[in-house]
Design a protein around this motif. Sequence first.
Motif, PDB file in Angstrom:
ATOM      1  N   ALA A  94      46.909  29.604 -37.489  1.00  0.00           N
ATOM      2  CA  ALA A  94      47.886  30.544 -37.281  1.00  0.00           C
ATOM      3  C   ALA A  94      47.579  32.042 -37.604  1.00  0.00           C
ATOM      4  CB  ALA A  94      49.297  30.035 -37.309  1.00  0.00           C
ATOM      5  N   SER A  95      46.891  32.015 -38.685  1.00  0.00           N
ATOM      6  CA  SER A  95      46.839  33.114 -39.405  1.00  0.00           C
ATOM      7  C   SER A  95      45.545  33.732 -39.552  1.00  0.00           C
ATOM      8  CB  SER A  95      47.406  33.186 -40.844  1.00  0.00           C
ATOM      9  OG  SER A  95      46.616  32.004 -41.557  1.00  0.00           O
ATOM     10  N   ALA A  96      44.773  33.477 -38.417  1.00  0.00           N
ATOM     11  CA  ALA A  96      43.228  33.970 -38.182  1.00  0.00           C
ATOM     12  C   ALA A  96      43.481  35.618 -37.644  1.00  0.00           C
ATOM     13  CB  ALA A  96      42.429  32.988 -37.506  1.00  0.00           C
ATOM     14  N   ASN A  97      42.384  36.322 -37.823  1.00  0.00           N
ATOM     15  CA  ASN A  97      42.260  37.423 -37.238  1.00  0.00           C
ATOM     16  C   ASN A  97      43.352  38.482 -37.516  1.00  0.00           C
ATOM     17  OD1 ASN A  97      39.700  36.362 -36.035  1.00  0.00           O
ATOM     18  ND2 ASN A  97      40.904  35.540 -34.550  1.00  0.00           N
ATOM     19  N   ILE A  98      43.737  38.833 -38.707  1.00  0.00           N
ATOM     20  CA  ILE A  98      44.604  39.798 -38.923  1.00  0.00           C
ATOM     21  C   ILE A  98      43.961  40.947 -39.747  1.00  0.00           C
ATOM     22  CG2 ILE A  98      46.788  40.403 -40.392  1.00  0.00           C
ATOM     23  CD1 ILE A  98      47.727  37.643 -40.225  1.00  0.00           C
ATOM     24  N   PRO A  99      43.926  42.116 -38.747  1.00  0.00           N
ATOM     25  CA  PRO A  99      42.829  43.170 -39.156  1.00  0.00           C
ATOM     26  C   PRO A  99      43.225  43.557 -40.703  1.00  0.00           C
ATOM     27  CG  PRO A  99      43.766  43.368 -37.328  1.00  0.00           C
ATOM     28  CD  PRO A  99      44.659  42.239 -37.600  1.00  0.00           C
ATOM     29  N   GLY A 100      42.243  43.826 -41.470  1.00  0.00           N
ATOM     30  CA  GLY A 100      42.418  44.294 -42.898  1.00  0.00           C
ATOM     31  C   GLY A 100      42.867  43.365 -43.806  1.00  0.00           C
ATOM     32  N   PHE A 101      43.051  42.256 -43.549  1.00  0.00           N
ATOM     33  CA  PHE A 101      43.353  41.161 -44.434  1.00  0.00           C
ATOM     34  C   PHE A 101      42.320  40.252 -44.862  1.00  0.00           C
ATOM     35  CE2 PHE A 101      46.310  37.231 -45.005  1.00  0.00           C
ATOM     36  CZ  PHE A 101      46.720  37.788 -46.028  1.00  0.00           C
ATOM     37  N   ASP A 102      42.158  40.231 -46.045  1.00  0.00           N
ATOM     38  CA  ASP A 102      40.923  39.369 -46.522  1.00  0.00           C
ATOM     39  C   ASP A 102      41.400  37.743 -46.665  1.00  0.00           C
ATOM     40  OD1 ASP A 102      39.061  38.099 -47.977  1.00  0.00           O
ATOM     41  OD2 ASP A 102      38.515  39.572 -49.561  1.00  0.00           O
ATOM     42  N   MET A 103      41.222  37.367 -45.387  1.00  0.00           N
ATOM     43  CA  MET A 103      41.588  35.831 -45.105  1.00  0.00           C
ATOM     44  C   MET A 103      41.169  34.811 -46.089  1.00  0.00           C
ATOM     45  SD  MET A 103      44.031  34.597 -43.289  1.00  0.00           S
ATOM     46  CE  MET A 103      44.307  35.839 -41.977  1.00  0.00           C
ATOM     47  N   LYS A 104      39.809  34.808 -46.433  1.00  0.00           N
ATOM     48  CA  LYS A 104      39.098  33.962 -47.338  1.00  0.00           C
ATOM     49  C   LYS A 104      39.779  34.068 -48.456  1.00  0.00           C
ATOM     50  CE  LYS A 104      34.481  32.705 -49.004  1.00  0.00           C
ATOM     51  NZ  LYS A 104      33.044  32.800 -48.817  1.00  0.00           N
ATOM     52  N   ARG A 105      39.948  35.080 -49.144  1.00  0.00           N
ATOM     53  CA  ARG A 105      40.500  35.377 -50.340  1.00  0.00           C
ATOM     54  C   ARG A 105      41.938  34.697 -50.742  1.00  0.00           C
ATOM     55  NH1 ARG A 105      41.622  41.249 -53.241  1.00  0.00           N
ATOM     56  NH2 ARG A 105      42.236  40.807 -55.306  1.00  0.00           N
ATOM     57  N   PHE A 106      42.565  35.309 -49.418  1.00  0.00           N
ATOM     58  CA  PHE A 106      44.384  34.541 -49.264  1.00  0.00           C
ATOM     59  C   PHE A 106      43.980  33.162 -49.403  1.00  0.00           C
ATOM     60  CE2 PHE A 106      47.606  33.052 -46.834  1.00  0.00           C
ATOM     61  CZ  PHE A 106      48.603  33.847 -47.453  1.00  0.00           C
ATOM     62  N   ASN A 139      52.627  32.220 -51.209  1.00  0.00           N
ATOM     63  CA  ASN A 139      52.339  33.694 -50.744  1.00  0.00           C
ATOM     64  C   ASN A 139      52.280  34.062 -49.298  1.00  0.00           C
ATOM     65  OD1 ASN A 139      52.150  34.239 -53.735  1.00  0.00           O
ATOM     66  ND2 ASN A 139      50.294  33.075 -53.656  1.00  0.00           N
ATOM     67  N   ILE A 140      52.898  33.419 -48.584  1.00  0.00           N
ATOM     68  CA  ILE A 140      52.818  33.441 -46.915  1.00  0.00           C
ATOM     69  C   ILE A 140      53.718  34.601 -46.450  1.00  0.00           C
ATOM     70  CG2 ILE A 140      54.982  32.290 -46.099  1.00  0.00           C
ATOM     71  CD1 ILE A 140      51.473  31.507 -44.807  1.00  0.00           C
ATOM     72  N   GLY A 141      54.297  35.296 -47.181  1.00  0.00           N
ATOM     73  CA  GLY A 141      54.936  36.704 -46.893  1.00  0.00           C
ATOM     74  C   GLY A 141      53.863  37.792 -46.681  1.00  0.00           C
ATOM     75  N   GLU A 142      52.777  37.729 -47.476  1.00  0.00           N
ATOM     76  CA  GLU A 142      51.865  38.781 -47.359  1.00  0.00           C
ATOM     77  C   GLU A 142      51.325  38.736 -45.726  1.00  0.00           C
ATOM     78  OE1 GLU A 142      48.551  38.327 -50.162  1.00  0.00           O
ATOM     79  OE2 GLU A 142      49.883  37.440 -51.614  1.00  0.00           O
ATOM     80  N   LEU A 143      51.221  37.699 -45.177  1.00  0.00           N
ATOM     81  CA  LEU A 143      50.958  37.765 -44.068  1.00  0.00           C
ATOM     82  C   LEU A 143      51.779  39.059 -43.100  1.00  0.00           C
ATOM     83  CD1 LEU A 143      50.228  33.968 -42.993  1.00  0.00           C
ATOM     84  CD2 LEU A 143      48.520  35.831 -43.635  1.00  0.00           C
ATOM     85  N   VAL A 144      53.156  38.749 -43.244  1.00  0.00           N
ATOM     86  CA  VAL A 144      54.032  39.599 -42.360  1.00  0.00           C
ATOM     87  C   VAL A 144      53.849  40.739 -42.851  1.00  0.00           C
ATOM     88  CG1 VAL A 144      56.205  39.843 -41.939  1.00  0.00           C
ATOM     89  CG2 VAL A 144      55.719  37.612 -42.359  1.00  0.00           C
ATOM     90  N   LEU A 145      53.410  41.342 -44.039  1.00  0.00           N
ATOM     91  CA  LEU A 145      53.294  42.607 -44.459  1.00  0.00           C
ATOM     92  C   LEU A 145      51.941  43.028 -43.889  1.00  0.00           C
ATOM     93  CD1 LEU A 145      54.582  44.816 -46.250  1.00  0.00           C
ATOM     94  CD2 LEU A 145      52.964  44.047 -48.381  1.00  0.00           C
ATOM     95  N   HIS A 146      51.110  42.401 -44.047  1.00  0.00           N
ATOM     96  CA  HIS A 146      49.738  42.861 -43.436  1.00  0.00           C
ATOM     97  C   HIS A 146      49.756  43.270 -41.876  1.00  0.00           C
ATOM     98  CE1 HIS A 146      46.678  43.089 -46.554  1.00  0.00           C
ATOM     99  NE2 HIS A 146      47.495  42.132 -47.120  1.00  0.00           N
ATOM    100  N   VAL A 147      50.469  42.523 -41.248  1.00  0.00           N
ATOM    101  CA  VAL A 147      50.749  42.818 -39.896  1.00  0.00           C
ATOM    102  C   VAL A 147      51.782  43.835 -39.691  1.00  0.00           C
ATOM    103  CG1 VAL A 147      51.759  41.912 -37.646  1.00  0.00           C
ATOM    104  CG2 VAL A 147      50.300  40.523 -39.019  1.00  0.00           C
ATOM    105  N   ALA A 148      52.824  43.949 -40.189  1.00  0.00           N
ATOM    106  CA  ALA A 148      54.139  44.953 -40.313  1.00  0.00           C
ATOM    107  C   ALA A 148      53.798  46.370 -40.706  1.00  0.00           C
ATOM    108  CB  ALA A 148      55.366  44.408 -40.733  1.00  0.00           C
ATOM    109  N   GLU A 149      53.055  46.353 -42.153  1.00  0.00           N
ATOM    110  CA  GLU A 149      52.672  47.654 -42.575  1.00  0.00           C
ATOM    111  C   GLU A 149      51.401  47.412 -43.367  1.00  0.00           C
ATOM    112  OE1 GLU A 149      54.515  50.327 -42.809  1.00  0.00           O
ATOM    113  OE2 GLU A 149      56.439  49.876 -42.486  1.00  0.00           O
ATOM    114  N   PRO A 150      50.252  47.654 -42.760  1.00  0.00           N
ATOM    115  CA  PRO A 150      49.061  47.465 -43.282  1.00  0.00           C
ATOM    116  C   PRO A 150      48.752  48.254 -44.101  1.00  0.00           C
ATOM    117  CG  PRO A 150      48.850  48.236 -40.733  1.00  0.00           C
ATOM    118  CD  PRO A 150      50.260  47.775 -41.174  1.00  0.00           C
ATOM    119  N   GLU A 151      49.039  49.680 -44.201  1.00  0.00           N
ATOM    120  CA  GLU A 151      48.803  50.458 -45.095  1.00  0.00           C
ATOM    121  C   GLU A 151      49.588  50.180 -46.314  1.00  0.00           C
ATOM    122  OE1 GLU A 151      49.440  54.680 -43.678  1.00  0.00           O
ATOM    123  OE2 GLU A 151      48.056  54.365 -42.173  1.00  0.00           O
ATOM    124  N   LYS A 152      50.626  49.874 -46.245  1.00  0.00           N
ATOM    125  CA  LYS A 152      51.631  49.559 -47.788  1.00  0.00           C
ATOM    126  C   LYS A 152      50.812  48.168 -48.290  1.00  0.00           C
ATOM    127  CE  LYS A 152      55.737  52.111 -46.703  1.00  0.00           C
ATOM    128  NZ  LYS A 152      57.223  51.562 -46.400  1.00  0.00           N
TER     129      LYS A 152
END
Length: 274
Positions: A94-106, A139-152
């Motif tokens: 479900a969490s694939a392909n979020i721009p700017g998000f290091d998915m492998k590291r997460f 740490n799943i909340g990081e997904l929301v932040l990277h979608v909603a506020e990528p710069e922050k």
Amino acid sequence: MQVSELFDKASGKLPMVPKVVQELVADFQRSDINIDDISTKVRHDQVLSARVLRLANTARFGGNRKVGSLDDAVVMLGFDNLRVLVIASGISGASANIPGFDMKRFWRRSFEMANSGKLLAKLARLDSQLGYTCGLMANIGELVLHVAEPEKALQIDKAVDGGSDRVATEHMVLGMDLSEVGAELARRWNFPDQIQDAIREQHHLHDPLLAPPYARLLGLTTFIVSGFNHGSSEADMLANLPANLLASLDIDAGKLAEQISALQESSTLTDDLL
């Protein structure tokens, strides 16, 4: 910033766990779980079906025998392994392909938390599979932040990479930590209350006995995983374990010492179920 604001900003962009995975997660909480029902639901998701068959045909389970039937694969894996596979597959897919998000590291960190949480849950005489899921979702909340506020989100990640404490940095940048966001996402994904509560309360452990048991488990898991990933030796880890958390979980220090090598390995290796 409020949790609702983040979800408003992420509206329409958030990944969703497939409905079949949500149904299976709920089914695994039932005492009257039926293997035929589980097989039927798994069959409705092609990706999940392929992963179940692939895992059943690994040397770990199938040996030299080739498993071609999904029903046989489900029986061979057993409910515990199947539950882990369903949850991990559903969330990671479900969490694939979020721009700017290091998915492998997460996911590397998430599986370290999951595997270590599972082992510590056994020592605490808690449900080891629930401990695994709580660790995976911590740490799943990081997904929301990277979608909603990528710069922050990138600002926080950069500060953490430089040595800052993640929770303190989240409070400084957002006015809250992402455990609240993660708990809300778990609620929207229809995960059990125990998992939601564990995510929400995992950093509120000033008096551990006031926190839910799986929140205490996450607190201890985070301490151990973070320590080993920052180079702590087994001896240093044993000398510096938070005694209040161990006592609140009724974990015997001697038994934990016997498992410290396994904990070091689980804290630095990813899961093989995916």
